[in-house]
Design a protein around this motif. Structure first.
Motif, short mmCIF file in Angstrom:
data_model
loop_
_atom_site.label_atom_id
_atom_site.label_comp_id
_atom_site.label_asym_id
_atom_site.label_seq_id
_atom_site.Cartn_x
_atom_site.Cartn_y
_atom_site.Cartn_z
N THR A 1 0.81 -1.22 0.00
CA THR A 1 0.00 0.00 0.00
C THR A 1 0.84 1.26 0.00
O THR A 1 0.35 2.32 -0.35
CB THR A 1 -0.93 0.03 1.23
N ALA A 2 2.07 1.20 0.41
CA ALA A 2 2.93 2.39 0.47
C ALA A 2 3.60 2.59 -0.88
O ALA A 2 4.20 1.66 -1.42
CB ALA A 2 3.97 2.25 1.57
N THR A 3 3.51 3.81 -1.44
CA THR A 3 4.09 4.11 -2.74
C THR A 3 5.60 3.90 -2.73
O THR A 3 6.30 4.43 -1.88
CB THR A 3 3.80 5.58 -3.13
N ASP B 1 11.30 6.39 -5.81
CA ASP B 1 10.57 7.57 -5.31
C ASP B 1 9.55 7.95 -6.38
O ASP B 1 9.78 8.83 -7.22
CB ASP B 1 11.53 8.72 -5.04
N ILE B 2 8.43 7.23 -6.35
CA ILE B 2 7.43 7.40 -7.40
C ILE B 2 6.87 8.82 -7.43
O ILE B 2 6.67 9.41 -8.50
CB ILE B 2 6.30 6.37 -7.21
N THR B 3 6.61 9.41 -6.26
CA THR B 3 6.05 10.76 -6.20
C THR B 3 6.94 11.75 -6.93
O THR B 3 6.48 12.59 -7.72
CB THR B 3 5.87 11.22 -4.74
N ASN B 4 8.26 11.69 -6.68
CA ASN B 4 9.18 12.61 -7.33
C ASN B 4 9.31 12.33 -8.83
O ASN B 4 9.42 13.25 -9.64
CB ASN B 4 10.56 12.51 -6.66
N LYS C 1 -0.90 6.23 -10.95
CA LYS C 1 -1.58 4.94 -10.98
C LYS C 1 -0.71 3.89 -11.69
O LYS C 1 -0.55 2.74 -11.22
CB LYS C 1 -2.92 5.08 -11.70
N GLN C 2 -0.09 4.29 -12.81
CA GLN C 2 0.74 3.36 -13.57
C GLN C 2 1.99 2.93 -12.78
O GLN C 2 2.34 1.75 -12.74
CB GLN C 2 1.15 3.99 -14.91
N PHE C 3 2.63 3.91 -12.15
CA PHE C 3 3.83 3.59 -11.38
C PHE C 3 3.49 2.76 -10.14
O PHE C 3 4.27 1.88 -9.74
CB PHE C 3 4.59 4.87 -10.99
N ASN C 4 2.37 3.04 -9.53
CA ASN C 4 1.96 2.25 -8.37
C ASN C 4 1.67 0.80 -8.77
O ASN C 4 1.99 -0.15 -8.03
CB ASN C 4 0.72 2.86 -7.71
N ALA C 5 1.06 0.64 -9.96
CA ALA C 5 0.79 -0.72 -10.45
C ALA C 5 2.11 -1.45 -10.70
O ALA C 5 2.27 -2.64 -10.36
CB ALA C 5 -0.04 -0.65 -11.73
N VAL D 1 6.42 -5.34 -9.05
CA VAL D 1 7.82 -5.54 -8.64
C VAL D 1 7.88 -6.08 -7.22
O VAL D 1 8.66 -6.98 -6.90
CB VAL D 1 8.61 -4.24 -8.77
N GLY D 2 7.03 -5.54 -6.36
CA GLY D 2 7.00 -6.01 -4.97
C GLY D 2 6.61 -7.49 -4.90
O GLY D 2 7.19 -8.26 -4.13
N GLN D 3 5.59 -7.84 -5.69
CA GLN D 3 5.15 -9.23 -5.70
C GLN D 3 6.24 -10.16 -6.24
O GLN D 3 6.47 -11.26 -5.71
CB GLN D 3 3.88 -9.36 -6.55
#
Length: 456
Positions: free
Chosen positions: A4-6, A13-16, A423-427, A432-434
């Protein structure tokens, strides 16, 4: 377990990253918006300056439209003890000897004196007639002298009588004065009683006293007798107004009339200064700085070019005077240099003033074609409420509104881009996390197989 954490899955650093990508598209466009807005604001400001400069020029030429400022007279009086004088442009140069025999005065009559002015006088009416005009006031049985005076003075149809209560050693009485001087403005008073005889006793025939006879002014101009109803004597000398202040037929006052060339020069110079100020303002707002490589707000603007062209056209025009002669600014000593600025040849202007005063007036003030009228109309076509500048200002307002709409639409587009990239980067981060979790689990299982050897 879902992430759940970006950036937790990928460590990015997805936000940046999203901000950098959005800014890459947003910054150039916003810079373009800002540049366009700055340009619009600069043009709006410059248009306001242009309107102000044209209005100032319009005010200057308005003074020359009637011609009075270009065909002036100066008048001198040898003594101010008996009269003062003014002259308009129709006055001819000359010298006149004037003697004042008598000043014009107004008519004054008074009723009988009473001991107590607060007591009522009578009941009825007082009718006044002056030079064929009349009015009347109704007097109540309770009216004192002051009340009667108030009614006379406040009568809506009063034709020129002022009533005053005067108290002297003999008592108090009502005095009626004509507001105008001259023999034609004598007061005729008729008292009518509806009860008793109080009004007739005070204001009736034989009971009023003349305090001051109405008189006309009497003067002599070069020993020619002139009679006037007032002490303001107009056009006994053409174009001259005499204001009489005292009388002594044995004393002569000399009135001298001359052309006032200095005053005309001042007014011509004021026109030239106003024209040059307008040209300077136009040059400034349409200039280009070669050193700084920057252009003024209206540099190359079609309106500026049109104004400059029209100013030059009017300034170079020739006017046909009433005598059929043709005259232009150059003929009276006003020339224009290559920068469009005017200057005055004083010697040539002085000569023109001494020889052609009416033609100079015609040059500026001839209806329709006079330069002052043409310059005024030219300026007015731009500065009036629905003129060319107002149209341009409306155009700038519309441009600003469209720009605001474009900003708003672009801002919405950037918000949508930010949401989409996030949304795309979070997906991607989740995938990657999985994958990392699956890889870690596979390693753990391999390590737990029999015969597996752990390296130390």
């Amino acid at each position: 377990m879902a992430l759940t954490a970006t950036g937790m899955g990928s460590g990015l650093d997805i936000t940046n990253i999203v901000k950098v990508l959005v800014d890459a598209e947003k910054t150039p466009k916003e810079a373009m918006f800002n540049k366009t807005e700055d340009s619009i604001k600069a043009k709006v400001s410059a248009m306001g300056t242009l309107k102000s400069a044209l209005s100032t020029f319009q005010d200057a030429v308005k003074k020359l439209q009637t011609g009075d400022a270009l065909n002036q007279r100066k008048i001198s009086v040898s003594s101010d003890s008996f009269l003062s004088a003014t002259a308009d442009k129709t006055a001819q140069a000359g010298s006149y000897g004037i003697k004042v025999e008598q000043l014009a005065v107004n008519h004054k009559i008074a009723g009988t004196n009473v001991t107590d002015p607060t007591l009522p006088v009578g009941e009825g009416s007082l009718a006044f007639d002056i030079n064929g005009e009349s009015f009347s006031v109704d007097i109540a049985a309770t009216d004192s002298l002051a009340a009667i005076a108030k009614k006379v003075n406040e009568a809506s149809d009063n034709v020129g009588v002022t009533a005053t209560v005067i108290t002297s050693d003999a008592g108090s009485r009502l005095v009626f004065s004509s507001n105008k001087t001259g023999e034609d403005n004598q007061i005729n008073l008729t008292a009518t009683d509806t009860s008793g005889t109080g009004l007739t006793d005070m204001f009736g025939t034989g009971n009023t006293t003349t305090l001051q006879d109405a008189k006309n002014a009497v003067l002599y101009i070069d020993n020619q007798k002139v009679t006037s109803q007032t002490n303001e004597v107009k056009n006994a000398i053409t174009g001259v107004t005499l204001n009489l202040t005292d009388a002594d037929v044995a004393k002569t006052t000399t009135v001298k009339i001359e052309q006032d060339n200095d005053a005309v020069k001042t007014n011509v110079q004021a026109f030239v200064d106003a024209y040059n100020s307008l040209v300077t303002a136009i040059d400034k707002m349409s200039s280009y700085d070669k050193d700084k490589k920057t252009a003024a707000a209206l540099q190359g603007d079609s309106m500026i070019r049109s104004i400059e062209s029209q100013l030059r056209s009017v300034a170079s025009g020739r006017i046909t005077a009433a005598d059929g002669s043709s005259i232009a600014l150059y003929d009276i000593g006003i020339k224009t240099d290559r920068y469009g600025k005017m200057s005055i040849d004083d010697t040539k202007l002085t000569k023109a003033l001494s020889e052609e005063m009416p033609n100079i007036e015609a040059l500026f003030s001839t209806p329709g074609q006079g330069l002052a009228n043409r310059f005024y109309d030219l300026a007015d076509s731009y500065v009036k409420s629905r003129g060319l500048i107002a149209d341009r200002e409306t155009s700038y307002t519309n441009q600003q509104n469209r720009l605001d709409d474009q900003r708003e639409a672009f801002s919405l587009k950037m918000d949508q881009l930010t949401a989409r990239l996030t949304k795309q980067f979070n997906a991607m981060d989740l995938v990657v996390g999985q994958l990392n979790q699956q890889s870690s689990g596979l390693v753990d299982r391999l390590n737990s197989l029999p015969g597996a050897v752990k390296k130390s």
